[in-house]
Design an enzyme around this catalytic site. Structure first.
Site, PDB file in Angstrom:
ATOM      1  NE  ARG A 274      -3.344   2.247   3.022  1.00  0.00           N
ATOM      2  CZ  ARG A 274      -2.925   3.318   3.677  1.00  0.00           C
ATOM      3  NH1 ARG A 274      -1.667   3.381   4.089  1.00  0.00           N
ATOM      4  NH2 ARG A 274      -3.740   4.312   3.915  1.00  0.00           N
TER       5      ARG A 274
ATOM      6  CG  ASP B 197      13.389 -16.437   9.560  1.00  0.00           C
ATOM      7  OD1 ASP B 197      12.336 -16.682  10.162  1.00  0.00           O
ATOM      8  OD2 ASP B 197      13.917 -17.224   8.753  1.00  0.00           O
TER       9      ASP B 197
ATOM     10  N   GLY C  78      13.102 -11.950   1.852  1.00  0.00           N
ATOM     11  CA  GLY C  78      14.285 -12.270   2.643  1.00  0.00           C
ATOM     12  C   GLY C  78      15.509 -12.490   1.781  1.00  0.00           C
TER      13      GLY C  78
ATOM     14  N   GLY D 236      16.676 -14.999   0.005  1.00  0.00           N
ATOM     15  CA  GLY D 236      16.464 -15.621  -1.311  1.00  0.00           C
ATOM     16  C   GLY D 236      15.980 -14.576  -2.317  1.00  0.00           C
TER      17      GLY D 236
ATOM     18  N   GLY E  48      12.879 -19.669  12.428  1.00  0.00           N
ATOM     19  CA  GLY E  48      14.169 -18.980  12.332  1.00  0.00           C
ATOM     20  C   GLY E  48      15.173 -19.960  11.756  1.00  0.00           C
ATOM     21  NE  ARG E  49      14.939 -20.843   5.645  1.00  0.00           N
ATOM     22  CZ  ARG E  49      14.243 -20.774   4.523  1.00  0.00           C
ATOM     23  NH1 ARG E  49      14.198 -21.808   3.726  1.00  0.00           N
ATOM     24  NH2 ARG E  49      13.600 -19.671   4.188  1.00  0.00           N
TER      25      ARG E  49
HETATM   26  O1  F6P Z   1      10.097 -16.956   6.078  1.00  0.00           O
HETATM   27  C1  F6P Z   1      11.054 -17.498   6.878  1.00  0.00           C
HETATM   28  C2  F6P Z   1      10.607 -18.848   7.327  1.00  0.00           C
HETATM   29  O2  F6P Z   1       9.384 -18.728   8.010  1.00  0.00           O
HETATM   30  C3  F6P Z   1      11.626 -19.575   8.164  1.00  0.00           C
HETATM   31  O3  F6P Z   1      11.591 -19.211   9.504  1.00  0.00           O
HETATM   32  C4  F6P Z   1      11.237 -21.011   7.906  1.00  0.00           C
HETATM   33  O4  F6P Z   1      12.335 -21.860   8.091  1.00  0.00           O
HETATM   34  C5  F6P Z   1      10.819 -20.978   6.483  1.00  0.00           C
HETATM   35  O5  F6P Z   1      10.392 -19.685   6.199  1.00  0.00           O
HETATM   36  C6  F6P Z   1       9.732 -21.973   6.117  1.00  0.00           C
HETATM   37  O6  F6P Z   1       9.464 -21.842   4.762  1.00  0.00           O
HETATM   38  P1  F6P Z   1       8.323 -22.612   4.008  1.00  0.00           P
HETATM   39  O7  F6P Z   1       7.018 -22.019   4.436  1.00  0.00           O
HETATM   40  O8  F6P Z   1       8.574 -22.391   2.565  1.00  0.00           O
HETATM   41  O9  F6P Z   1       8.430 -24.036   4.413  1.00  0.00           O
END
Ligand code: F6P
Length: 331
Positions: free
Chosen positions: A33, A140, A114, A116, A183-184
C-alpha cells in the site's frame, strides 16, 4: 551511505513494479500500500507482480491503484501472493523474467522478501541492469544492515502469546516442554520470546547447545515443575523433537513437544510492523527515483539505510549475546 546508483543519463521512470517473495510476513500488505500510494504521489504508475518470481516469469502483472490497495494494511499474508521459485535460480528463468519486465514497461522494481529474494534481485541488477531495490520482509529478522525486518515484531508477539498459553498447561501439570519457534538461520525469534516468556533454556543456532547444561537447568528447576525450553528451528540439535529425544535417551526424562510452525507467519501486523512497512515502502520508491539500485532499503538507528544487497547476506547479523545472558540470569 549511497551505493549502487544508476547512470545519470538513464531515462526518467514512469512505471514501477512491486512484488512480495519467499515466506510471507505480516506487514507486507501495508508495505505494498505504501509503495502504491507513494508512487502515485510521485506521478508513477504502479504494477503489482502476482506470486513473486514465479509470477514475474509467467507474466502475472496487475495495475495497482488506491482502490486495489484500500483496506489491506491490517491484513496478514500478502495480497500479491508469494512463491519459492526454482526456475528463477537458473539464468534462463531470469532471462524470461526480464523479458516480461520489459514487455510491461517496468522501469524500476521494489522486491520485498528475505535473503532468497535479495539474491534474485541482485542477479537481475547485475546480469540485466534492472533497476531494483530490496525491502526486508521476513519474520526471521536475519538480514544484516537493518535493525528489524517487516513481520518480525508480529511473529514474536504471536509466538509469545502461544508460549504463554503453553506455560499455563506446563505449570498446571508440572511438565517439561520443548517449544520450537521459526528462524531457519538465526535465533532472533527464540531469544526474544525466550526472555519475554521466562524460558528456562533457549537453544539457538548461534551458540552450542550443551545437553549436560540443559539437563542441569532442568534439574535446577526441579523435575515435575514447569520448565519451558525454547528451541530455534535452526539450532544444531535439529529442533525441538530431537532435543527432547536426546534428553529422554540420556537421562530418562520425558517431555512434551510443541512446534509453533507457520502460525507464526500469519495474523494482523502489529503497529510497529505497519509503521516499518510504510516507512520502507515510501523510502523504496524515493530510492528508485533517486537512482539507487541493487541495494536494500532498511532502517538502522532510526535512519533509512541503503545497504548493498550482497552485504545483507555476506555479513552475518547475530543475536544480541546479552539477551542469552539475560535469559540465564533471570531463570
Ligand atoms: O520466512 C522465513 C521462514 O518462516 C523460516 O523461519 C522457515 O524456516 C521458512 O520460512 C519456512 O518456509 P516454508 O514455508 O517455505 O516451508
Amino acid at each position: 551511505m549511497v551505493v549502487g546508483k544508476i547512470a545519470l543519463f538513464s531515462p526518467p521512470m514512469q512505471r514501477i513494479a512491486v512484488f512480495t517473495s519467499g515466506g510471507d510476513a505480516p506487514g507486507m500488505n501495508a508495505h505494498v500500500r505504501a509503495v502504491e500510494r507513494t508512487a502515485q504521489k510521485r506521478g508513477l504508475e504502479v504494477i503489482g507482480i502476482i506470486g513473486g518470481y514465479a509470477g514475474m516469469i509467467a507474466g502475472h502483472y496487475e495495475v495497482l491503484d488506491r482502490i486495489r490497495t484500500a483496506n489491506i494494511l491490517d491484513r496478514g499474508g500478502t495480497v500479491l501472493k508469494t512463491s519459492r521459485c526454482e526456475e528463477f535460480h537458473k539464468p534462463e528463468g531470469r532471462a524470461k523474467a526480464v523479458e516480461q519486465l520489459r514487455k510491461h514497461g517496468i522501469d524500476g522494481v521494489v522486491a520485498c522478501g528475505g535473503d532468497g529474494t535479495f539474491h534474485g534481485a541482485h542477479f537481475l541488477a547485475k546480469e540485466h541492469g534492472v533497476r531494483i531495490v530490496g525491502t526486508p520482509g521476513t519474520i526471521d529478522n536475519d538480514l544484516w544492515g537493518t535493525d528489524f525486518t517487516i513481520g518480525y515484531d508480529t511473529a514474536i508477539n504471536t509466538a509469545a502469546q502461544a508460549i504463554d498459553k503453553i506455560r499455563d498447561t506446563a505449570d498446571s501439570h508440572g511438565r517439561l516442554f520443548f517449544v520450537e519457534v521459526m528462524g531457519r538461520h538465526a535465533g532472533f525469534i527464540a531469544v526474544d520470546v525466550g526472555v519475554a516468556c521466562g524460558a528456562e533454556y533457549i537453544a539457538v543456532p548461534e551458540t552450542m547447545t550443551d545437553i549436560e547444561v540443559l539437563y542441569q537447568r532442568i534439574m535446577a528447576q526441579g523435575l515435575h515443575k514447569r520448565t519451558v525450553v525454547i528451541v530455534g528451528e535452526g539450532d544444531q540439535s535439529g529442533g525441538a523433537m530431537q532435543l527432547a529425544r536426546r534428553i529422554e535417551d540420556a537421562y530418562g526424562i520425558g517431555s512434551k513437544v510443541s512446534i509453533l510452525g507457520h502460525m507464526q507467519r500469519g495474523g494482523a501486523p502489529t503497529v510497529r510492523d505497519r509503521v516499518l512497512a510504510a516507512r520502507l515502502g515510501a523510502a523504496a520508491v524515493d530510492a528508485l527515483l533517486d537512482g539507487h539500485t541493487n541495494v536494500m532499503i532498511g532502517e538502522h538507528n532510526g535512519d533509512i539505510a541503503f545497504v548493498p544487497l550482497e552485504q545483507t547476506w555476506n555479513q552475518r547479523k547475530s543475536v544480541p549475546p546479552y539477551l542469552l545472558d539475560l535469559a540465564t540470569l533471570l531463570v
